[in-house]
Write an enzyme that holds these catalytic residues in place. Structure first.
Site, short mmCIF file in Angstrom:
data_model
loop_
_atom_site.label_atom_id
_atom_site.label_comp_id
_atom_site.label_asym_id
_atom_site.label_seq_id
_atom_site.Cartn_x
_atom_site.Cartn_y
_atom_site.Cartn_z
N HIS A 21 11.07 7.70 14.78
CA HIS A 21 11.14 8.13 13.38
C HIS A 21 11.80 9.51 13.30
CE1 HIS A 21 9.72 9.25 9.34
NE2 HIS A 21 9.51 7.95 9.14
N GLU A 28 -2.66 4.88 2.70
CA GLU A 28 -2.52 3.46 2.39
C GLU A 28 -3.84 2.79 1.99
OE1 GLU A 28 -1.09 5.03 4.85
OE2 GLU A 28 0.99 4.37 5.12
N ASP A 71 0.81 -1.22 0.00
CA ASP A 71 0.00 0.00 0.00
C ASP A 71 0.85 1.27 0.00
OD1 ASP A 71 1.06 -0.05 2.57
OD2 ASP A 71 -0.79 -0.75 3.49
N GLU A 74 0.27 -9.00 -1.09
CA GLU A 74 -0.39 -8.48 0.10
C GLU A 74 -1.66 -7.72 -0.30
OE1 GLU A 74 1.81 -7.31 3.98
OE2 GLU A 74 0.95 -5.43 3.25
N HIS A 105 4.59 6.37 14.69
CA HIS A 105 4.95 7.51 13.84
C HIS A 105 3.95 7.76 12.71
CE1 HIS A 105 6.82 3.97 11.80
NE2 HIS A 105 6.28 4.56 10.74
N ARG A 139 1.10 9.12 10.27
CA ARG A 139 0.63 10.49 10.06
C ARG A 139 -0.57 10.82 10.94
NH1 ARG A 139 1.92 8.83 4.85
NH2 ARG A 139 3.42 10.13 3.73
#
Length: 372
Positions: free
Chosen positions: A242, A132, A96, A118, A209, A211
């Site tokens: 991150h 994603e 994704d 996947e 981490h 968004r």
């Protein structure tokens, strides 16, 4: 000869594609080409080196503070010329990422079949995880072959009126990867990890981490870690932070200086896999760790409100904790204090396969071209 081009370019998809790439390279019936996008750089190069993968093409698109628009358009334009030159019979993409989206669009525009590794993961919220969920839905809408980790993923596709003929339940290739990376006598590249007392400390690896968690949610997560660290001095919390300043600044402000909390830069994937193998439980908002930790018998607290990997929740090895401070503290204390709950989670059956996903994918590709 079947000409296959694998296109990937982030750390997660490179980890998961590596065993499949190695297997494709050995197939006498397949002419296999690797193209990396450069969406991630150093983190991908280390994986390529470990698995001895040499890309024929490197789009080298990474720039400082790159945007989704830059990644998408740059890959689309650069890969288009390569596809025109190579004319592969199929491209393989993974998961994704924006590399997956852009490569699939480039192939679609040239009417080249797409194999989606996947496939079929869903949250049913187009903005979570972002971007994603949009990527995987879009790629699934234009693919020819769908390599699903689980039955649930396949059912998602069938509900969307995708033909069963192109759907294969393979397991997840990350289990293939773990079979080569986790070792009892492993020496960590990160020096601090070699100094930890794994026999007498309960190790809690953490990643956070995404968004959608930056801001209040991440502050909740960090404050919950601070509380748990205070209540359980025998535990050692290892937060791989991150480099995004919005993540780093929050983590440092709340957690820096706590004796049993270590803030580390992102680990090389072999360090991370071997750390998880030695962990008591994992706290994460990552998708991949929800698959990797269960395969090693390690419970997971998911620091998100939803997950596209419900199989592990249903199996009992993963708990969807959310991002509220009180819920994170509650679930962390439950695993520390309640042995029966902990034992039930750590002994749950891994739903993501037996480490033979790559073999099943290669066989499905050969069957597809045989039946054309």
């Amino acid at each position: 000869m079947i000409k296959i081009m694998s296109v990937f370019g982030t750390r997660p998809d490179t980890i998961k594609m590596a065993p499949l790439v190695n297997l494709l390279d050995k197939e006498k019936e397949i002419d296999h080409i690797v193209c990396v996008s450069g969406q991630h750089r150093e983190m991908v190069n280390e994986i390529l080196d470990i698995f001895k993968i040499t890309p024929k093409y490197d789009l080298d698109i990474m720039i400082e503070r790159q945007t989704l628009e830059h990644v998408t358009s740059s890959i689309l334009m650069k890969l288009s010329d390569i596809l025109a030159k190579e004319q592969p019979d199929m491209i393989l993409v993974h998961g994704d990422t924006n590399t997956c989206l852009s490569a699939s669009l480039a192939a679609f525009y040239k009417k080249i079949p797409i194999g989606h590794v996947e496939a079929g993961l869903r949250t049913d919220d187009i903005y979570s995880p972002y971007p994603e969920e949009f990527v995987r839905r879009t790629v699934d809408s234009i693919s020819s072959l769908y390599f699903c980790p689980t039955i649930n993923n396949a059912d998602n596709l069938i509900k969307e009126n995708i033909s069963k003929d192109g759907i294969y339940i393979t397991g997840n290739t990350v289990i293939d990867t773990l079979q080569t990376t986790v070792k009892k006598d492993y020496t960590f590249k990160e020096p601090l990890l070699n100094r930890i007392d794994y026999n007498n400390k309960r190790i809690i690896p953490i990643t956070a981490h995404r968004r959608e968690n930056i801001g209040v949610n991440l502050e909740n997560i960090c404050n919950a870690i601070k509380t748990l660290a205070s209540k359980y001095p025998d535990a050692h919390f290892i937060y791989t932070v991150h480099p995004n300043p919005a993540v780093k600044n929050t983590a440092n402000r709340i957690l820096e200086g706590i004796d049993n909390v270590s803030l580390l830069p992102p680990l090389i994937f072999t360090d991370l896999h071997n750390l998880i193998a030695r962990a008591y439980f994992v706290m994460t908002d990552s998708g991949g760790l929800q698959e990797e930790a269960p395969s090693l018998g390690v419970p997971v607290l998911v620091l998100r409100r939803e997950t596209e990997r419900p199989e592990a929740v249903q199996a009992g090895t993963v708990k969807l904790t959310g991002v509220e401070y009180k819920n994170i503290v509650r679930d962390g204390r439950m695993l520390f204090d309640n042995k029966s709950v902990y034992d039930k989670m750590s002994n749950a059956v891994n739903p993501y396969g037996d480490g033979k996903a790559s073999r099943r994918i290669v066989d499905a590709i050969k069957e597809y071209f045989k039946n054309l």
